[in-house]
Design a protein around this motif. Structure first.
Motif, short mmCIF file in Angstrom:
data_model
loop_
_atom_site.label_atom_id
_atom_site.label_comp_id
_atom_site.label_asym_id
_atom_site.label_seq_id
_atom_site.Cartn_x
_atom_site.Cartn_y
_atom_site.Cartn_z
N ARG A 21 0.83 -1.20 0.00
CA ARG A 21 0.00 0.00 0.00
C ARG A 21 0.86 1.26 0.00
NH1 ARG A 21 -2.46 1.55 5.58
NH2 ARG A 21 -0.24 2.06 5.73
N ASP A 22 2.03 1.15 0.65
CA ASP A 22 2.95 2.29 0.72
C ASP A 22 3.85 2.40 -0.50
OD1 ASP A 22 1.95 3.02 3.19
OD2 ASP A 22 3.46 1.92 4.32
N GLY A 23 3.65 1.52 -1.48
CA GLY A 23 4.38 1.66 -2.73
C GLY A 23 5.59 0.78 -2.89
N PHE A 24 5.80 -0.17 -1.98
CA PHE A 24 6.95 -1.07 -2.08
C PHE A 24 6.62 -2.26 -2.98
CE2 PHE A 24 7.97 1.13 1.84
CZ PHE A 24 9.36 1.23 1.80
N ASP A 25 7.64 -2.73 -3.66
CA ASP A 25 7.60 -4.02 -4.36
C ASP A 25 8.03 -5.05 -3.32
OD1 ASP A 25 7.64 -6.12 -6.07
OD2 ASP A 25 9.31 -5.39 -7.29
N VAL A 26 7.13 -5.93 -2.89
CA VAL A 26 7.37 -6.77 -1.72
C VAL A 26 7.59 -8.23 -2.09
CG1 VAL A 26 6.47 -7.50 0.53
CG2 VAL A 26 5.89 -5.24 -0.37
N THR A 27 8.60 -8.84 -1.47
CA THR A 27 8.87 -10.27 -1.57
C THR A 27 8.72 -10.88 -0.18
OG1 THR A 27 10.47 -9.90 -3.35
CG2 THR A 27 10.58 -12.02 -2.21
N VAL A 28 7.97 -11.97 -0.08
CA VAL A 28 7.74 -12.64 1.20
C VAL A 28 8.47 -13.97 1.21
CG1 VAL A 28 6.02 -13.64 2.76
CG2 VAL A 28 5.49 -11.54 1.49
N VAL A 29 9.23 -14.22 2.28
CA VAL A 29 10.00 -15.45 2.44
C VAL A 29 9.75 -15.99 3.85
CG1 VAL A 29 12.31 -16.47 2.44
CG2 VAL A 29 11.77 -14.62 0.86
N GLY A 30 9.67 -17.33 3.99
CA GLY A 30 9.38 -17.90 5.29
C GLY A 30 10.51 -18.70 5.91
N ASP A 31 11.67 -18.70 5.28
CA ASP A 31 12.78 -19.55 5.73
C ASP A 31 14.07 -18.73 5.75
OD1 ASP A 31 15.19 -21.39 4.47
OD2 ASP A 31 14.05 -22.41 6.03
N GLY A 32 14.88 -18.95 6.77
CA GLY A 32 16.09 -18.16 6.94
C GLY A 32 17.10 -18.31 5.82
N ALA A 33 17.42 -19.55 5.46
CA ALA A 33 18.41 -19.78 4.41
C ALA A 33 17.94 -19.20 3.08
CB ALA A 33 18.70 -21.27 4.27
N GLU A 34 16.66 -19.38 2.78
CA GLU A 34 16.11 -18.83 1.54
C GLU A 34 16.15 -17.30 1.57
OE1 GLU A 34 11.92 -18.80 -1.03
OE2 GLU A 34 12.08 -19.99 0.82
N ALA A 35 15.97 -16.73 2.76
CA ALA A 35 15.96 -15.27 2.88
C ALA A 35 17.30 -14.67 2.46
CB ALA A 35 15.64 -14.88 4.32
N VAL A 36 18.40 -15.30 2.84
CA VAL A 36 19.72 -14.78 2.49
C VAL A 36 19.90 -14.77 0.98
CG1 VAL A 36 22.21 -15.10 2.71
CG2 VAL A 36 20.73 -15.52 4.69
N GLU A 37 19.57 -15.88 0.33
CA GLU A 37 19.74 -15.96 -1.12
C GLU A 37 18.80 -15.01 -1.85
OE1 GLU A 37 22.26 -17.54 -2.51
OE2 GLU A 37 22.78 -17.86 -0.40
N THR A 38 17.56 -14.90 -1.33
CA THR A 38 16.61 -13.99 -1.96
C THR A 38 17.05 -12.54 -1.82
OG1 THR A 38 14.81 -15.54 -1.46
CG2 THR A 38 14.18 -13.29 -2.03
N ALA A 39 17.62 -12.20 -0.66
CA ALA A 39 18.11 -10.84 -0.45
C ALA A 39 19.21 -10.50 -1.45
CB ALA A 39 18.60 -10.66 0.97
N ARG A 40 20.07 -11.48 -1.78
CA ARG A 40 21.11 -11.24 -2.78
C ARG A 40 20.49 -10.90 -4.13
NH1 ARG A 40 26.24 -12.72 -1.37
NH2 ARG A 40 26.48 -14.10 0.44
N ALA A 41 19.40 -11.59 -4.46
CA ALA A 41 18.78 -11.40 -5.77
C ALA A 41 17.92 -10.14 -5.82
CB ALA A 41 17.93 -12.63 -6.11
N VAL A 42 17.19 -9.88 -4.74
CA VAL A 42 16.22 -8.78 -4.72
C VAL A 42 16.88 -7.44 -4.40
CG1 VAL A 42 14.21 -7.87 -3.47
CG2 VAL A 42 14.29 -10.29 -4.15
#
Length: 252
Positions: free
Chosen positions: A41-62
């Motif tokens: 709603r505030d204008g962000f492009d949002v990615t949701v992740v539920g796992d720690g290891a996946e979060a690190v890799e996703t952060a690299r990509a996003v």
């Protein structure tokens, strides 16, 4: 280039991407989706992740601008995720924790979190905190990103602070600071010799009305000193004024 027919419709229907990206990392899907809805709603492009290891890799990509990170994640916990993300990102990190004791909070901050909230929390307040931090001008810049900013370089002995470029070096070696660490240094160095209280630092770097622990400032000062190679027992750059706050040293 001329675009016609179906191609024209595809171009017209494709939504414009926001310049700001956010990641929500939480293993409670309902909560993660609720937080994500406020950020969208505030204008962000949002990615949701539920796992720690996946979060690190996703952060690299996003490459997110904001990371809302739960402390109690499966696999890698939030502290370790934050530690690893800080190796390559200066995203604004808000740590979420179900435990209210200060030890957990300080552990989170010690690896580079900028803020924290204890569950249950108000998504509206979380959104307001993020907006106050991300949308405001960077400390020392004095205006939005589109404004022409005069180049300002501050020198304290062998410490150099390029305010406009947000670059710091000690003895010609680049020092990599997080956004919050740089903003703390920018506030302290703006008026050398003048003591800045903890509450004034919180108002300048975080937001007016902060009601959390003053330890937030002390933890970031500790990180800043460590990265600058500044000995807390005999500091050259960041001087503690006991019972009051901090001021810049002359670097000698």
């Amino acid at each position: 280039m001329l675009v016609t027919g179906t191609a024209m419709m595809d171009v017209m229907s494709e939504p414009a991407r926001t310049a700001l990206r956010a990641m929500v990392v939480d293993d409670e899907p309902d909560l993660a989706d609720l937080v994500a809805s406020y950020l969208k709603r505030d204008g962000f492009d949002v990615t949701v992740v539920g796992d720690g290891a996946e979060a690190v890799e996703t952060a690299r990509a996003v490459d997110p601008d904001v990371l809302v990170l739960d402390l109690g994640l499966p696999g890698l916990d939030g502290v370790e995720v934050c530690r690893r993300v800080r190796e390559f990102s200066d995203a604004y990190v808000v740590m979420l924790t179900a435990r209210s004791d200060e030890v957990d909070t300080l552990i989170g901050l010690s690896v580079g979190a900028d803020d924290y909230m204890t569950k249950p929390f108000s998504p509206r307040e979380l959104s307001a905190r993020i907006q106050a931090r991300i949308r405001r001008p960077r400390a020392g810049l004095g205006g939005p990103a589109t404004r022409t900013v005069p180049r300002e370089v501050r020198v304290f002995g062998d410490l150099t602070i390029d305010v406009a470029a947000r670059e710091v070096s000690v003895a010609d070696e680049v020092v990599h600071l997080t956004r919050t660490e740089f903003d703390v240094l920018a506030v302290l160095s703006a008026d050398p010799g003048v003591v800045v209280t903890r509450s004034a630092l919180i108002d300048a770097v975080w937001r007016t009305g902060w009601n959390g622990a003053d330890h937030l400032v002390d933890v970031h000062i500790g990180h800043l000193r460590r990265k600058l190679g500044d000995d807390a027992s005999d500091p050259r750059f960041v001087i503690t004024v006991r019972g009051v706050g901090y001021r810049m040293g002359d670097g000698a």
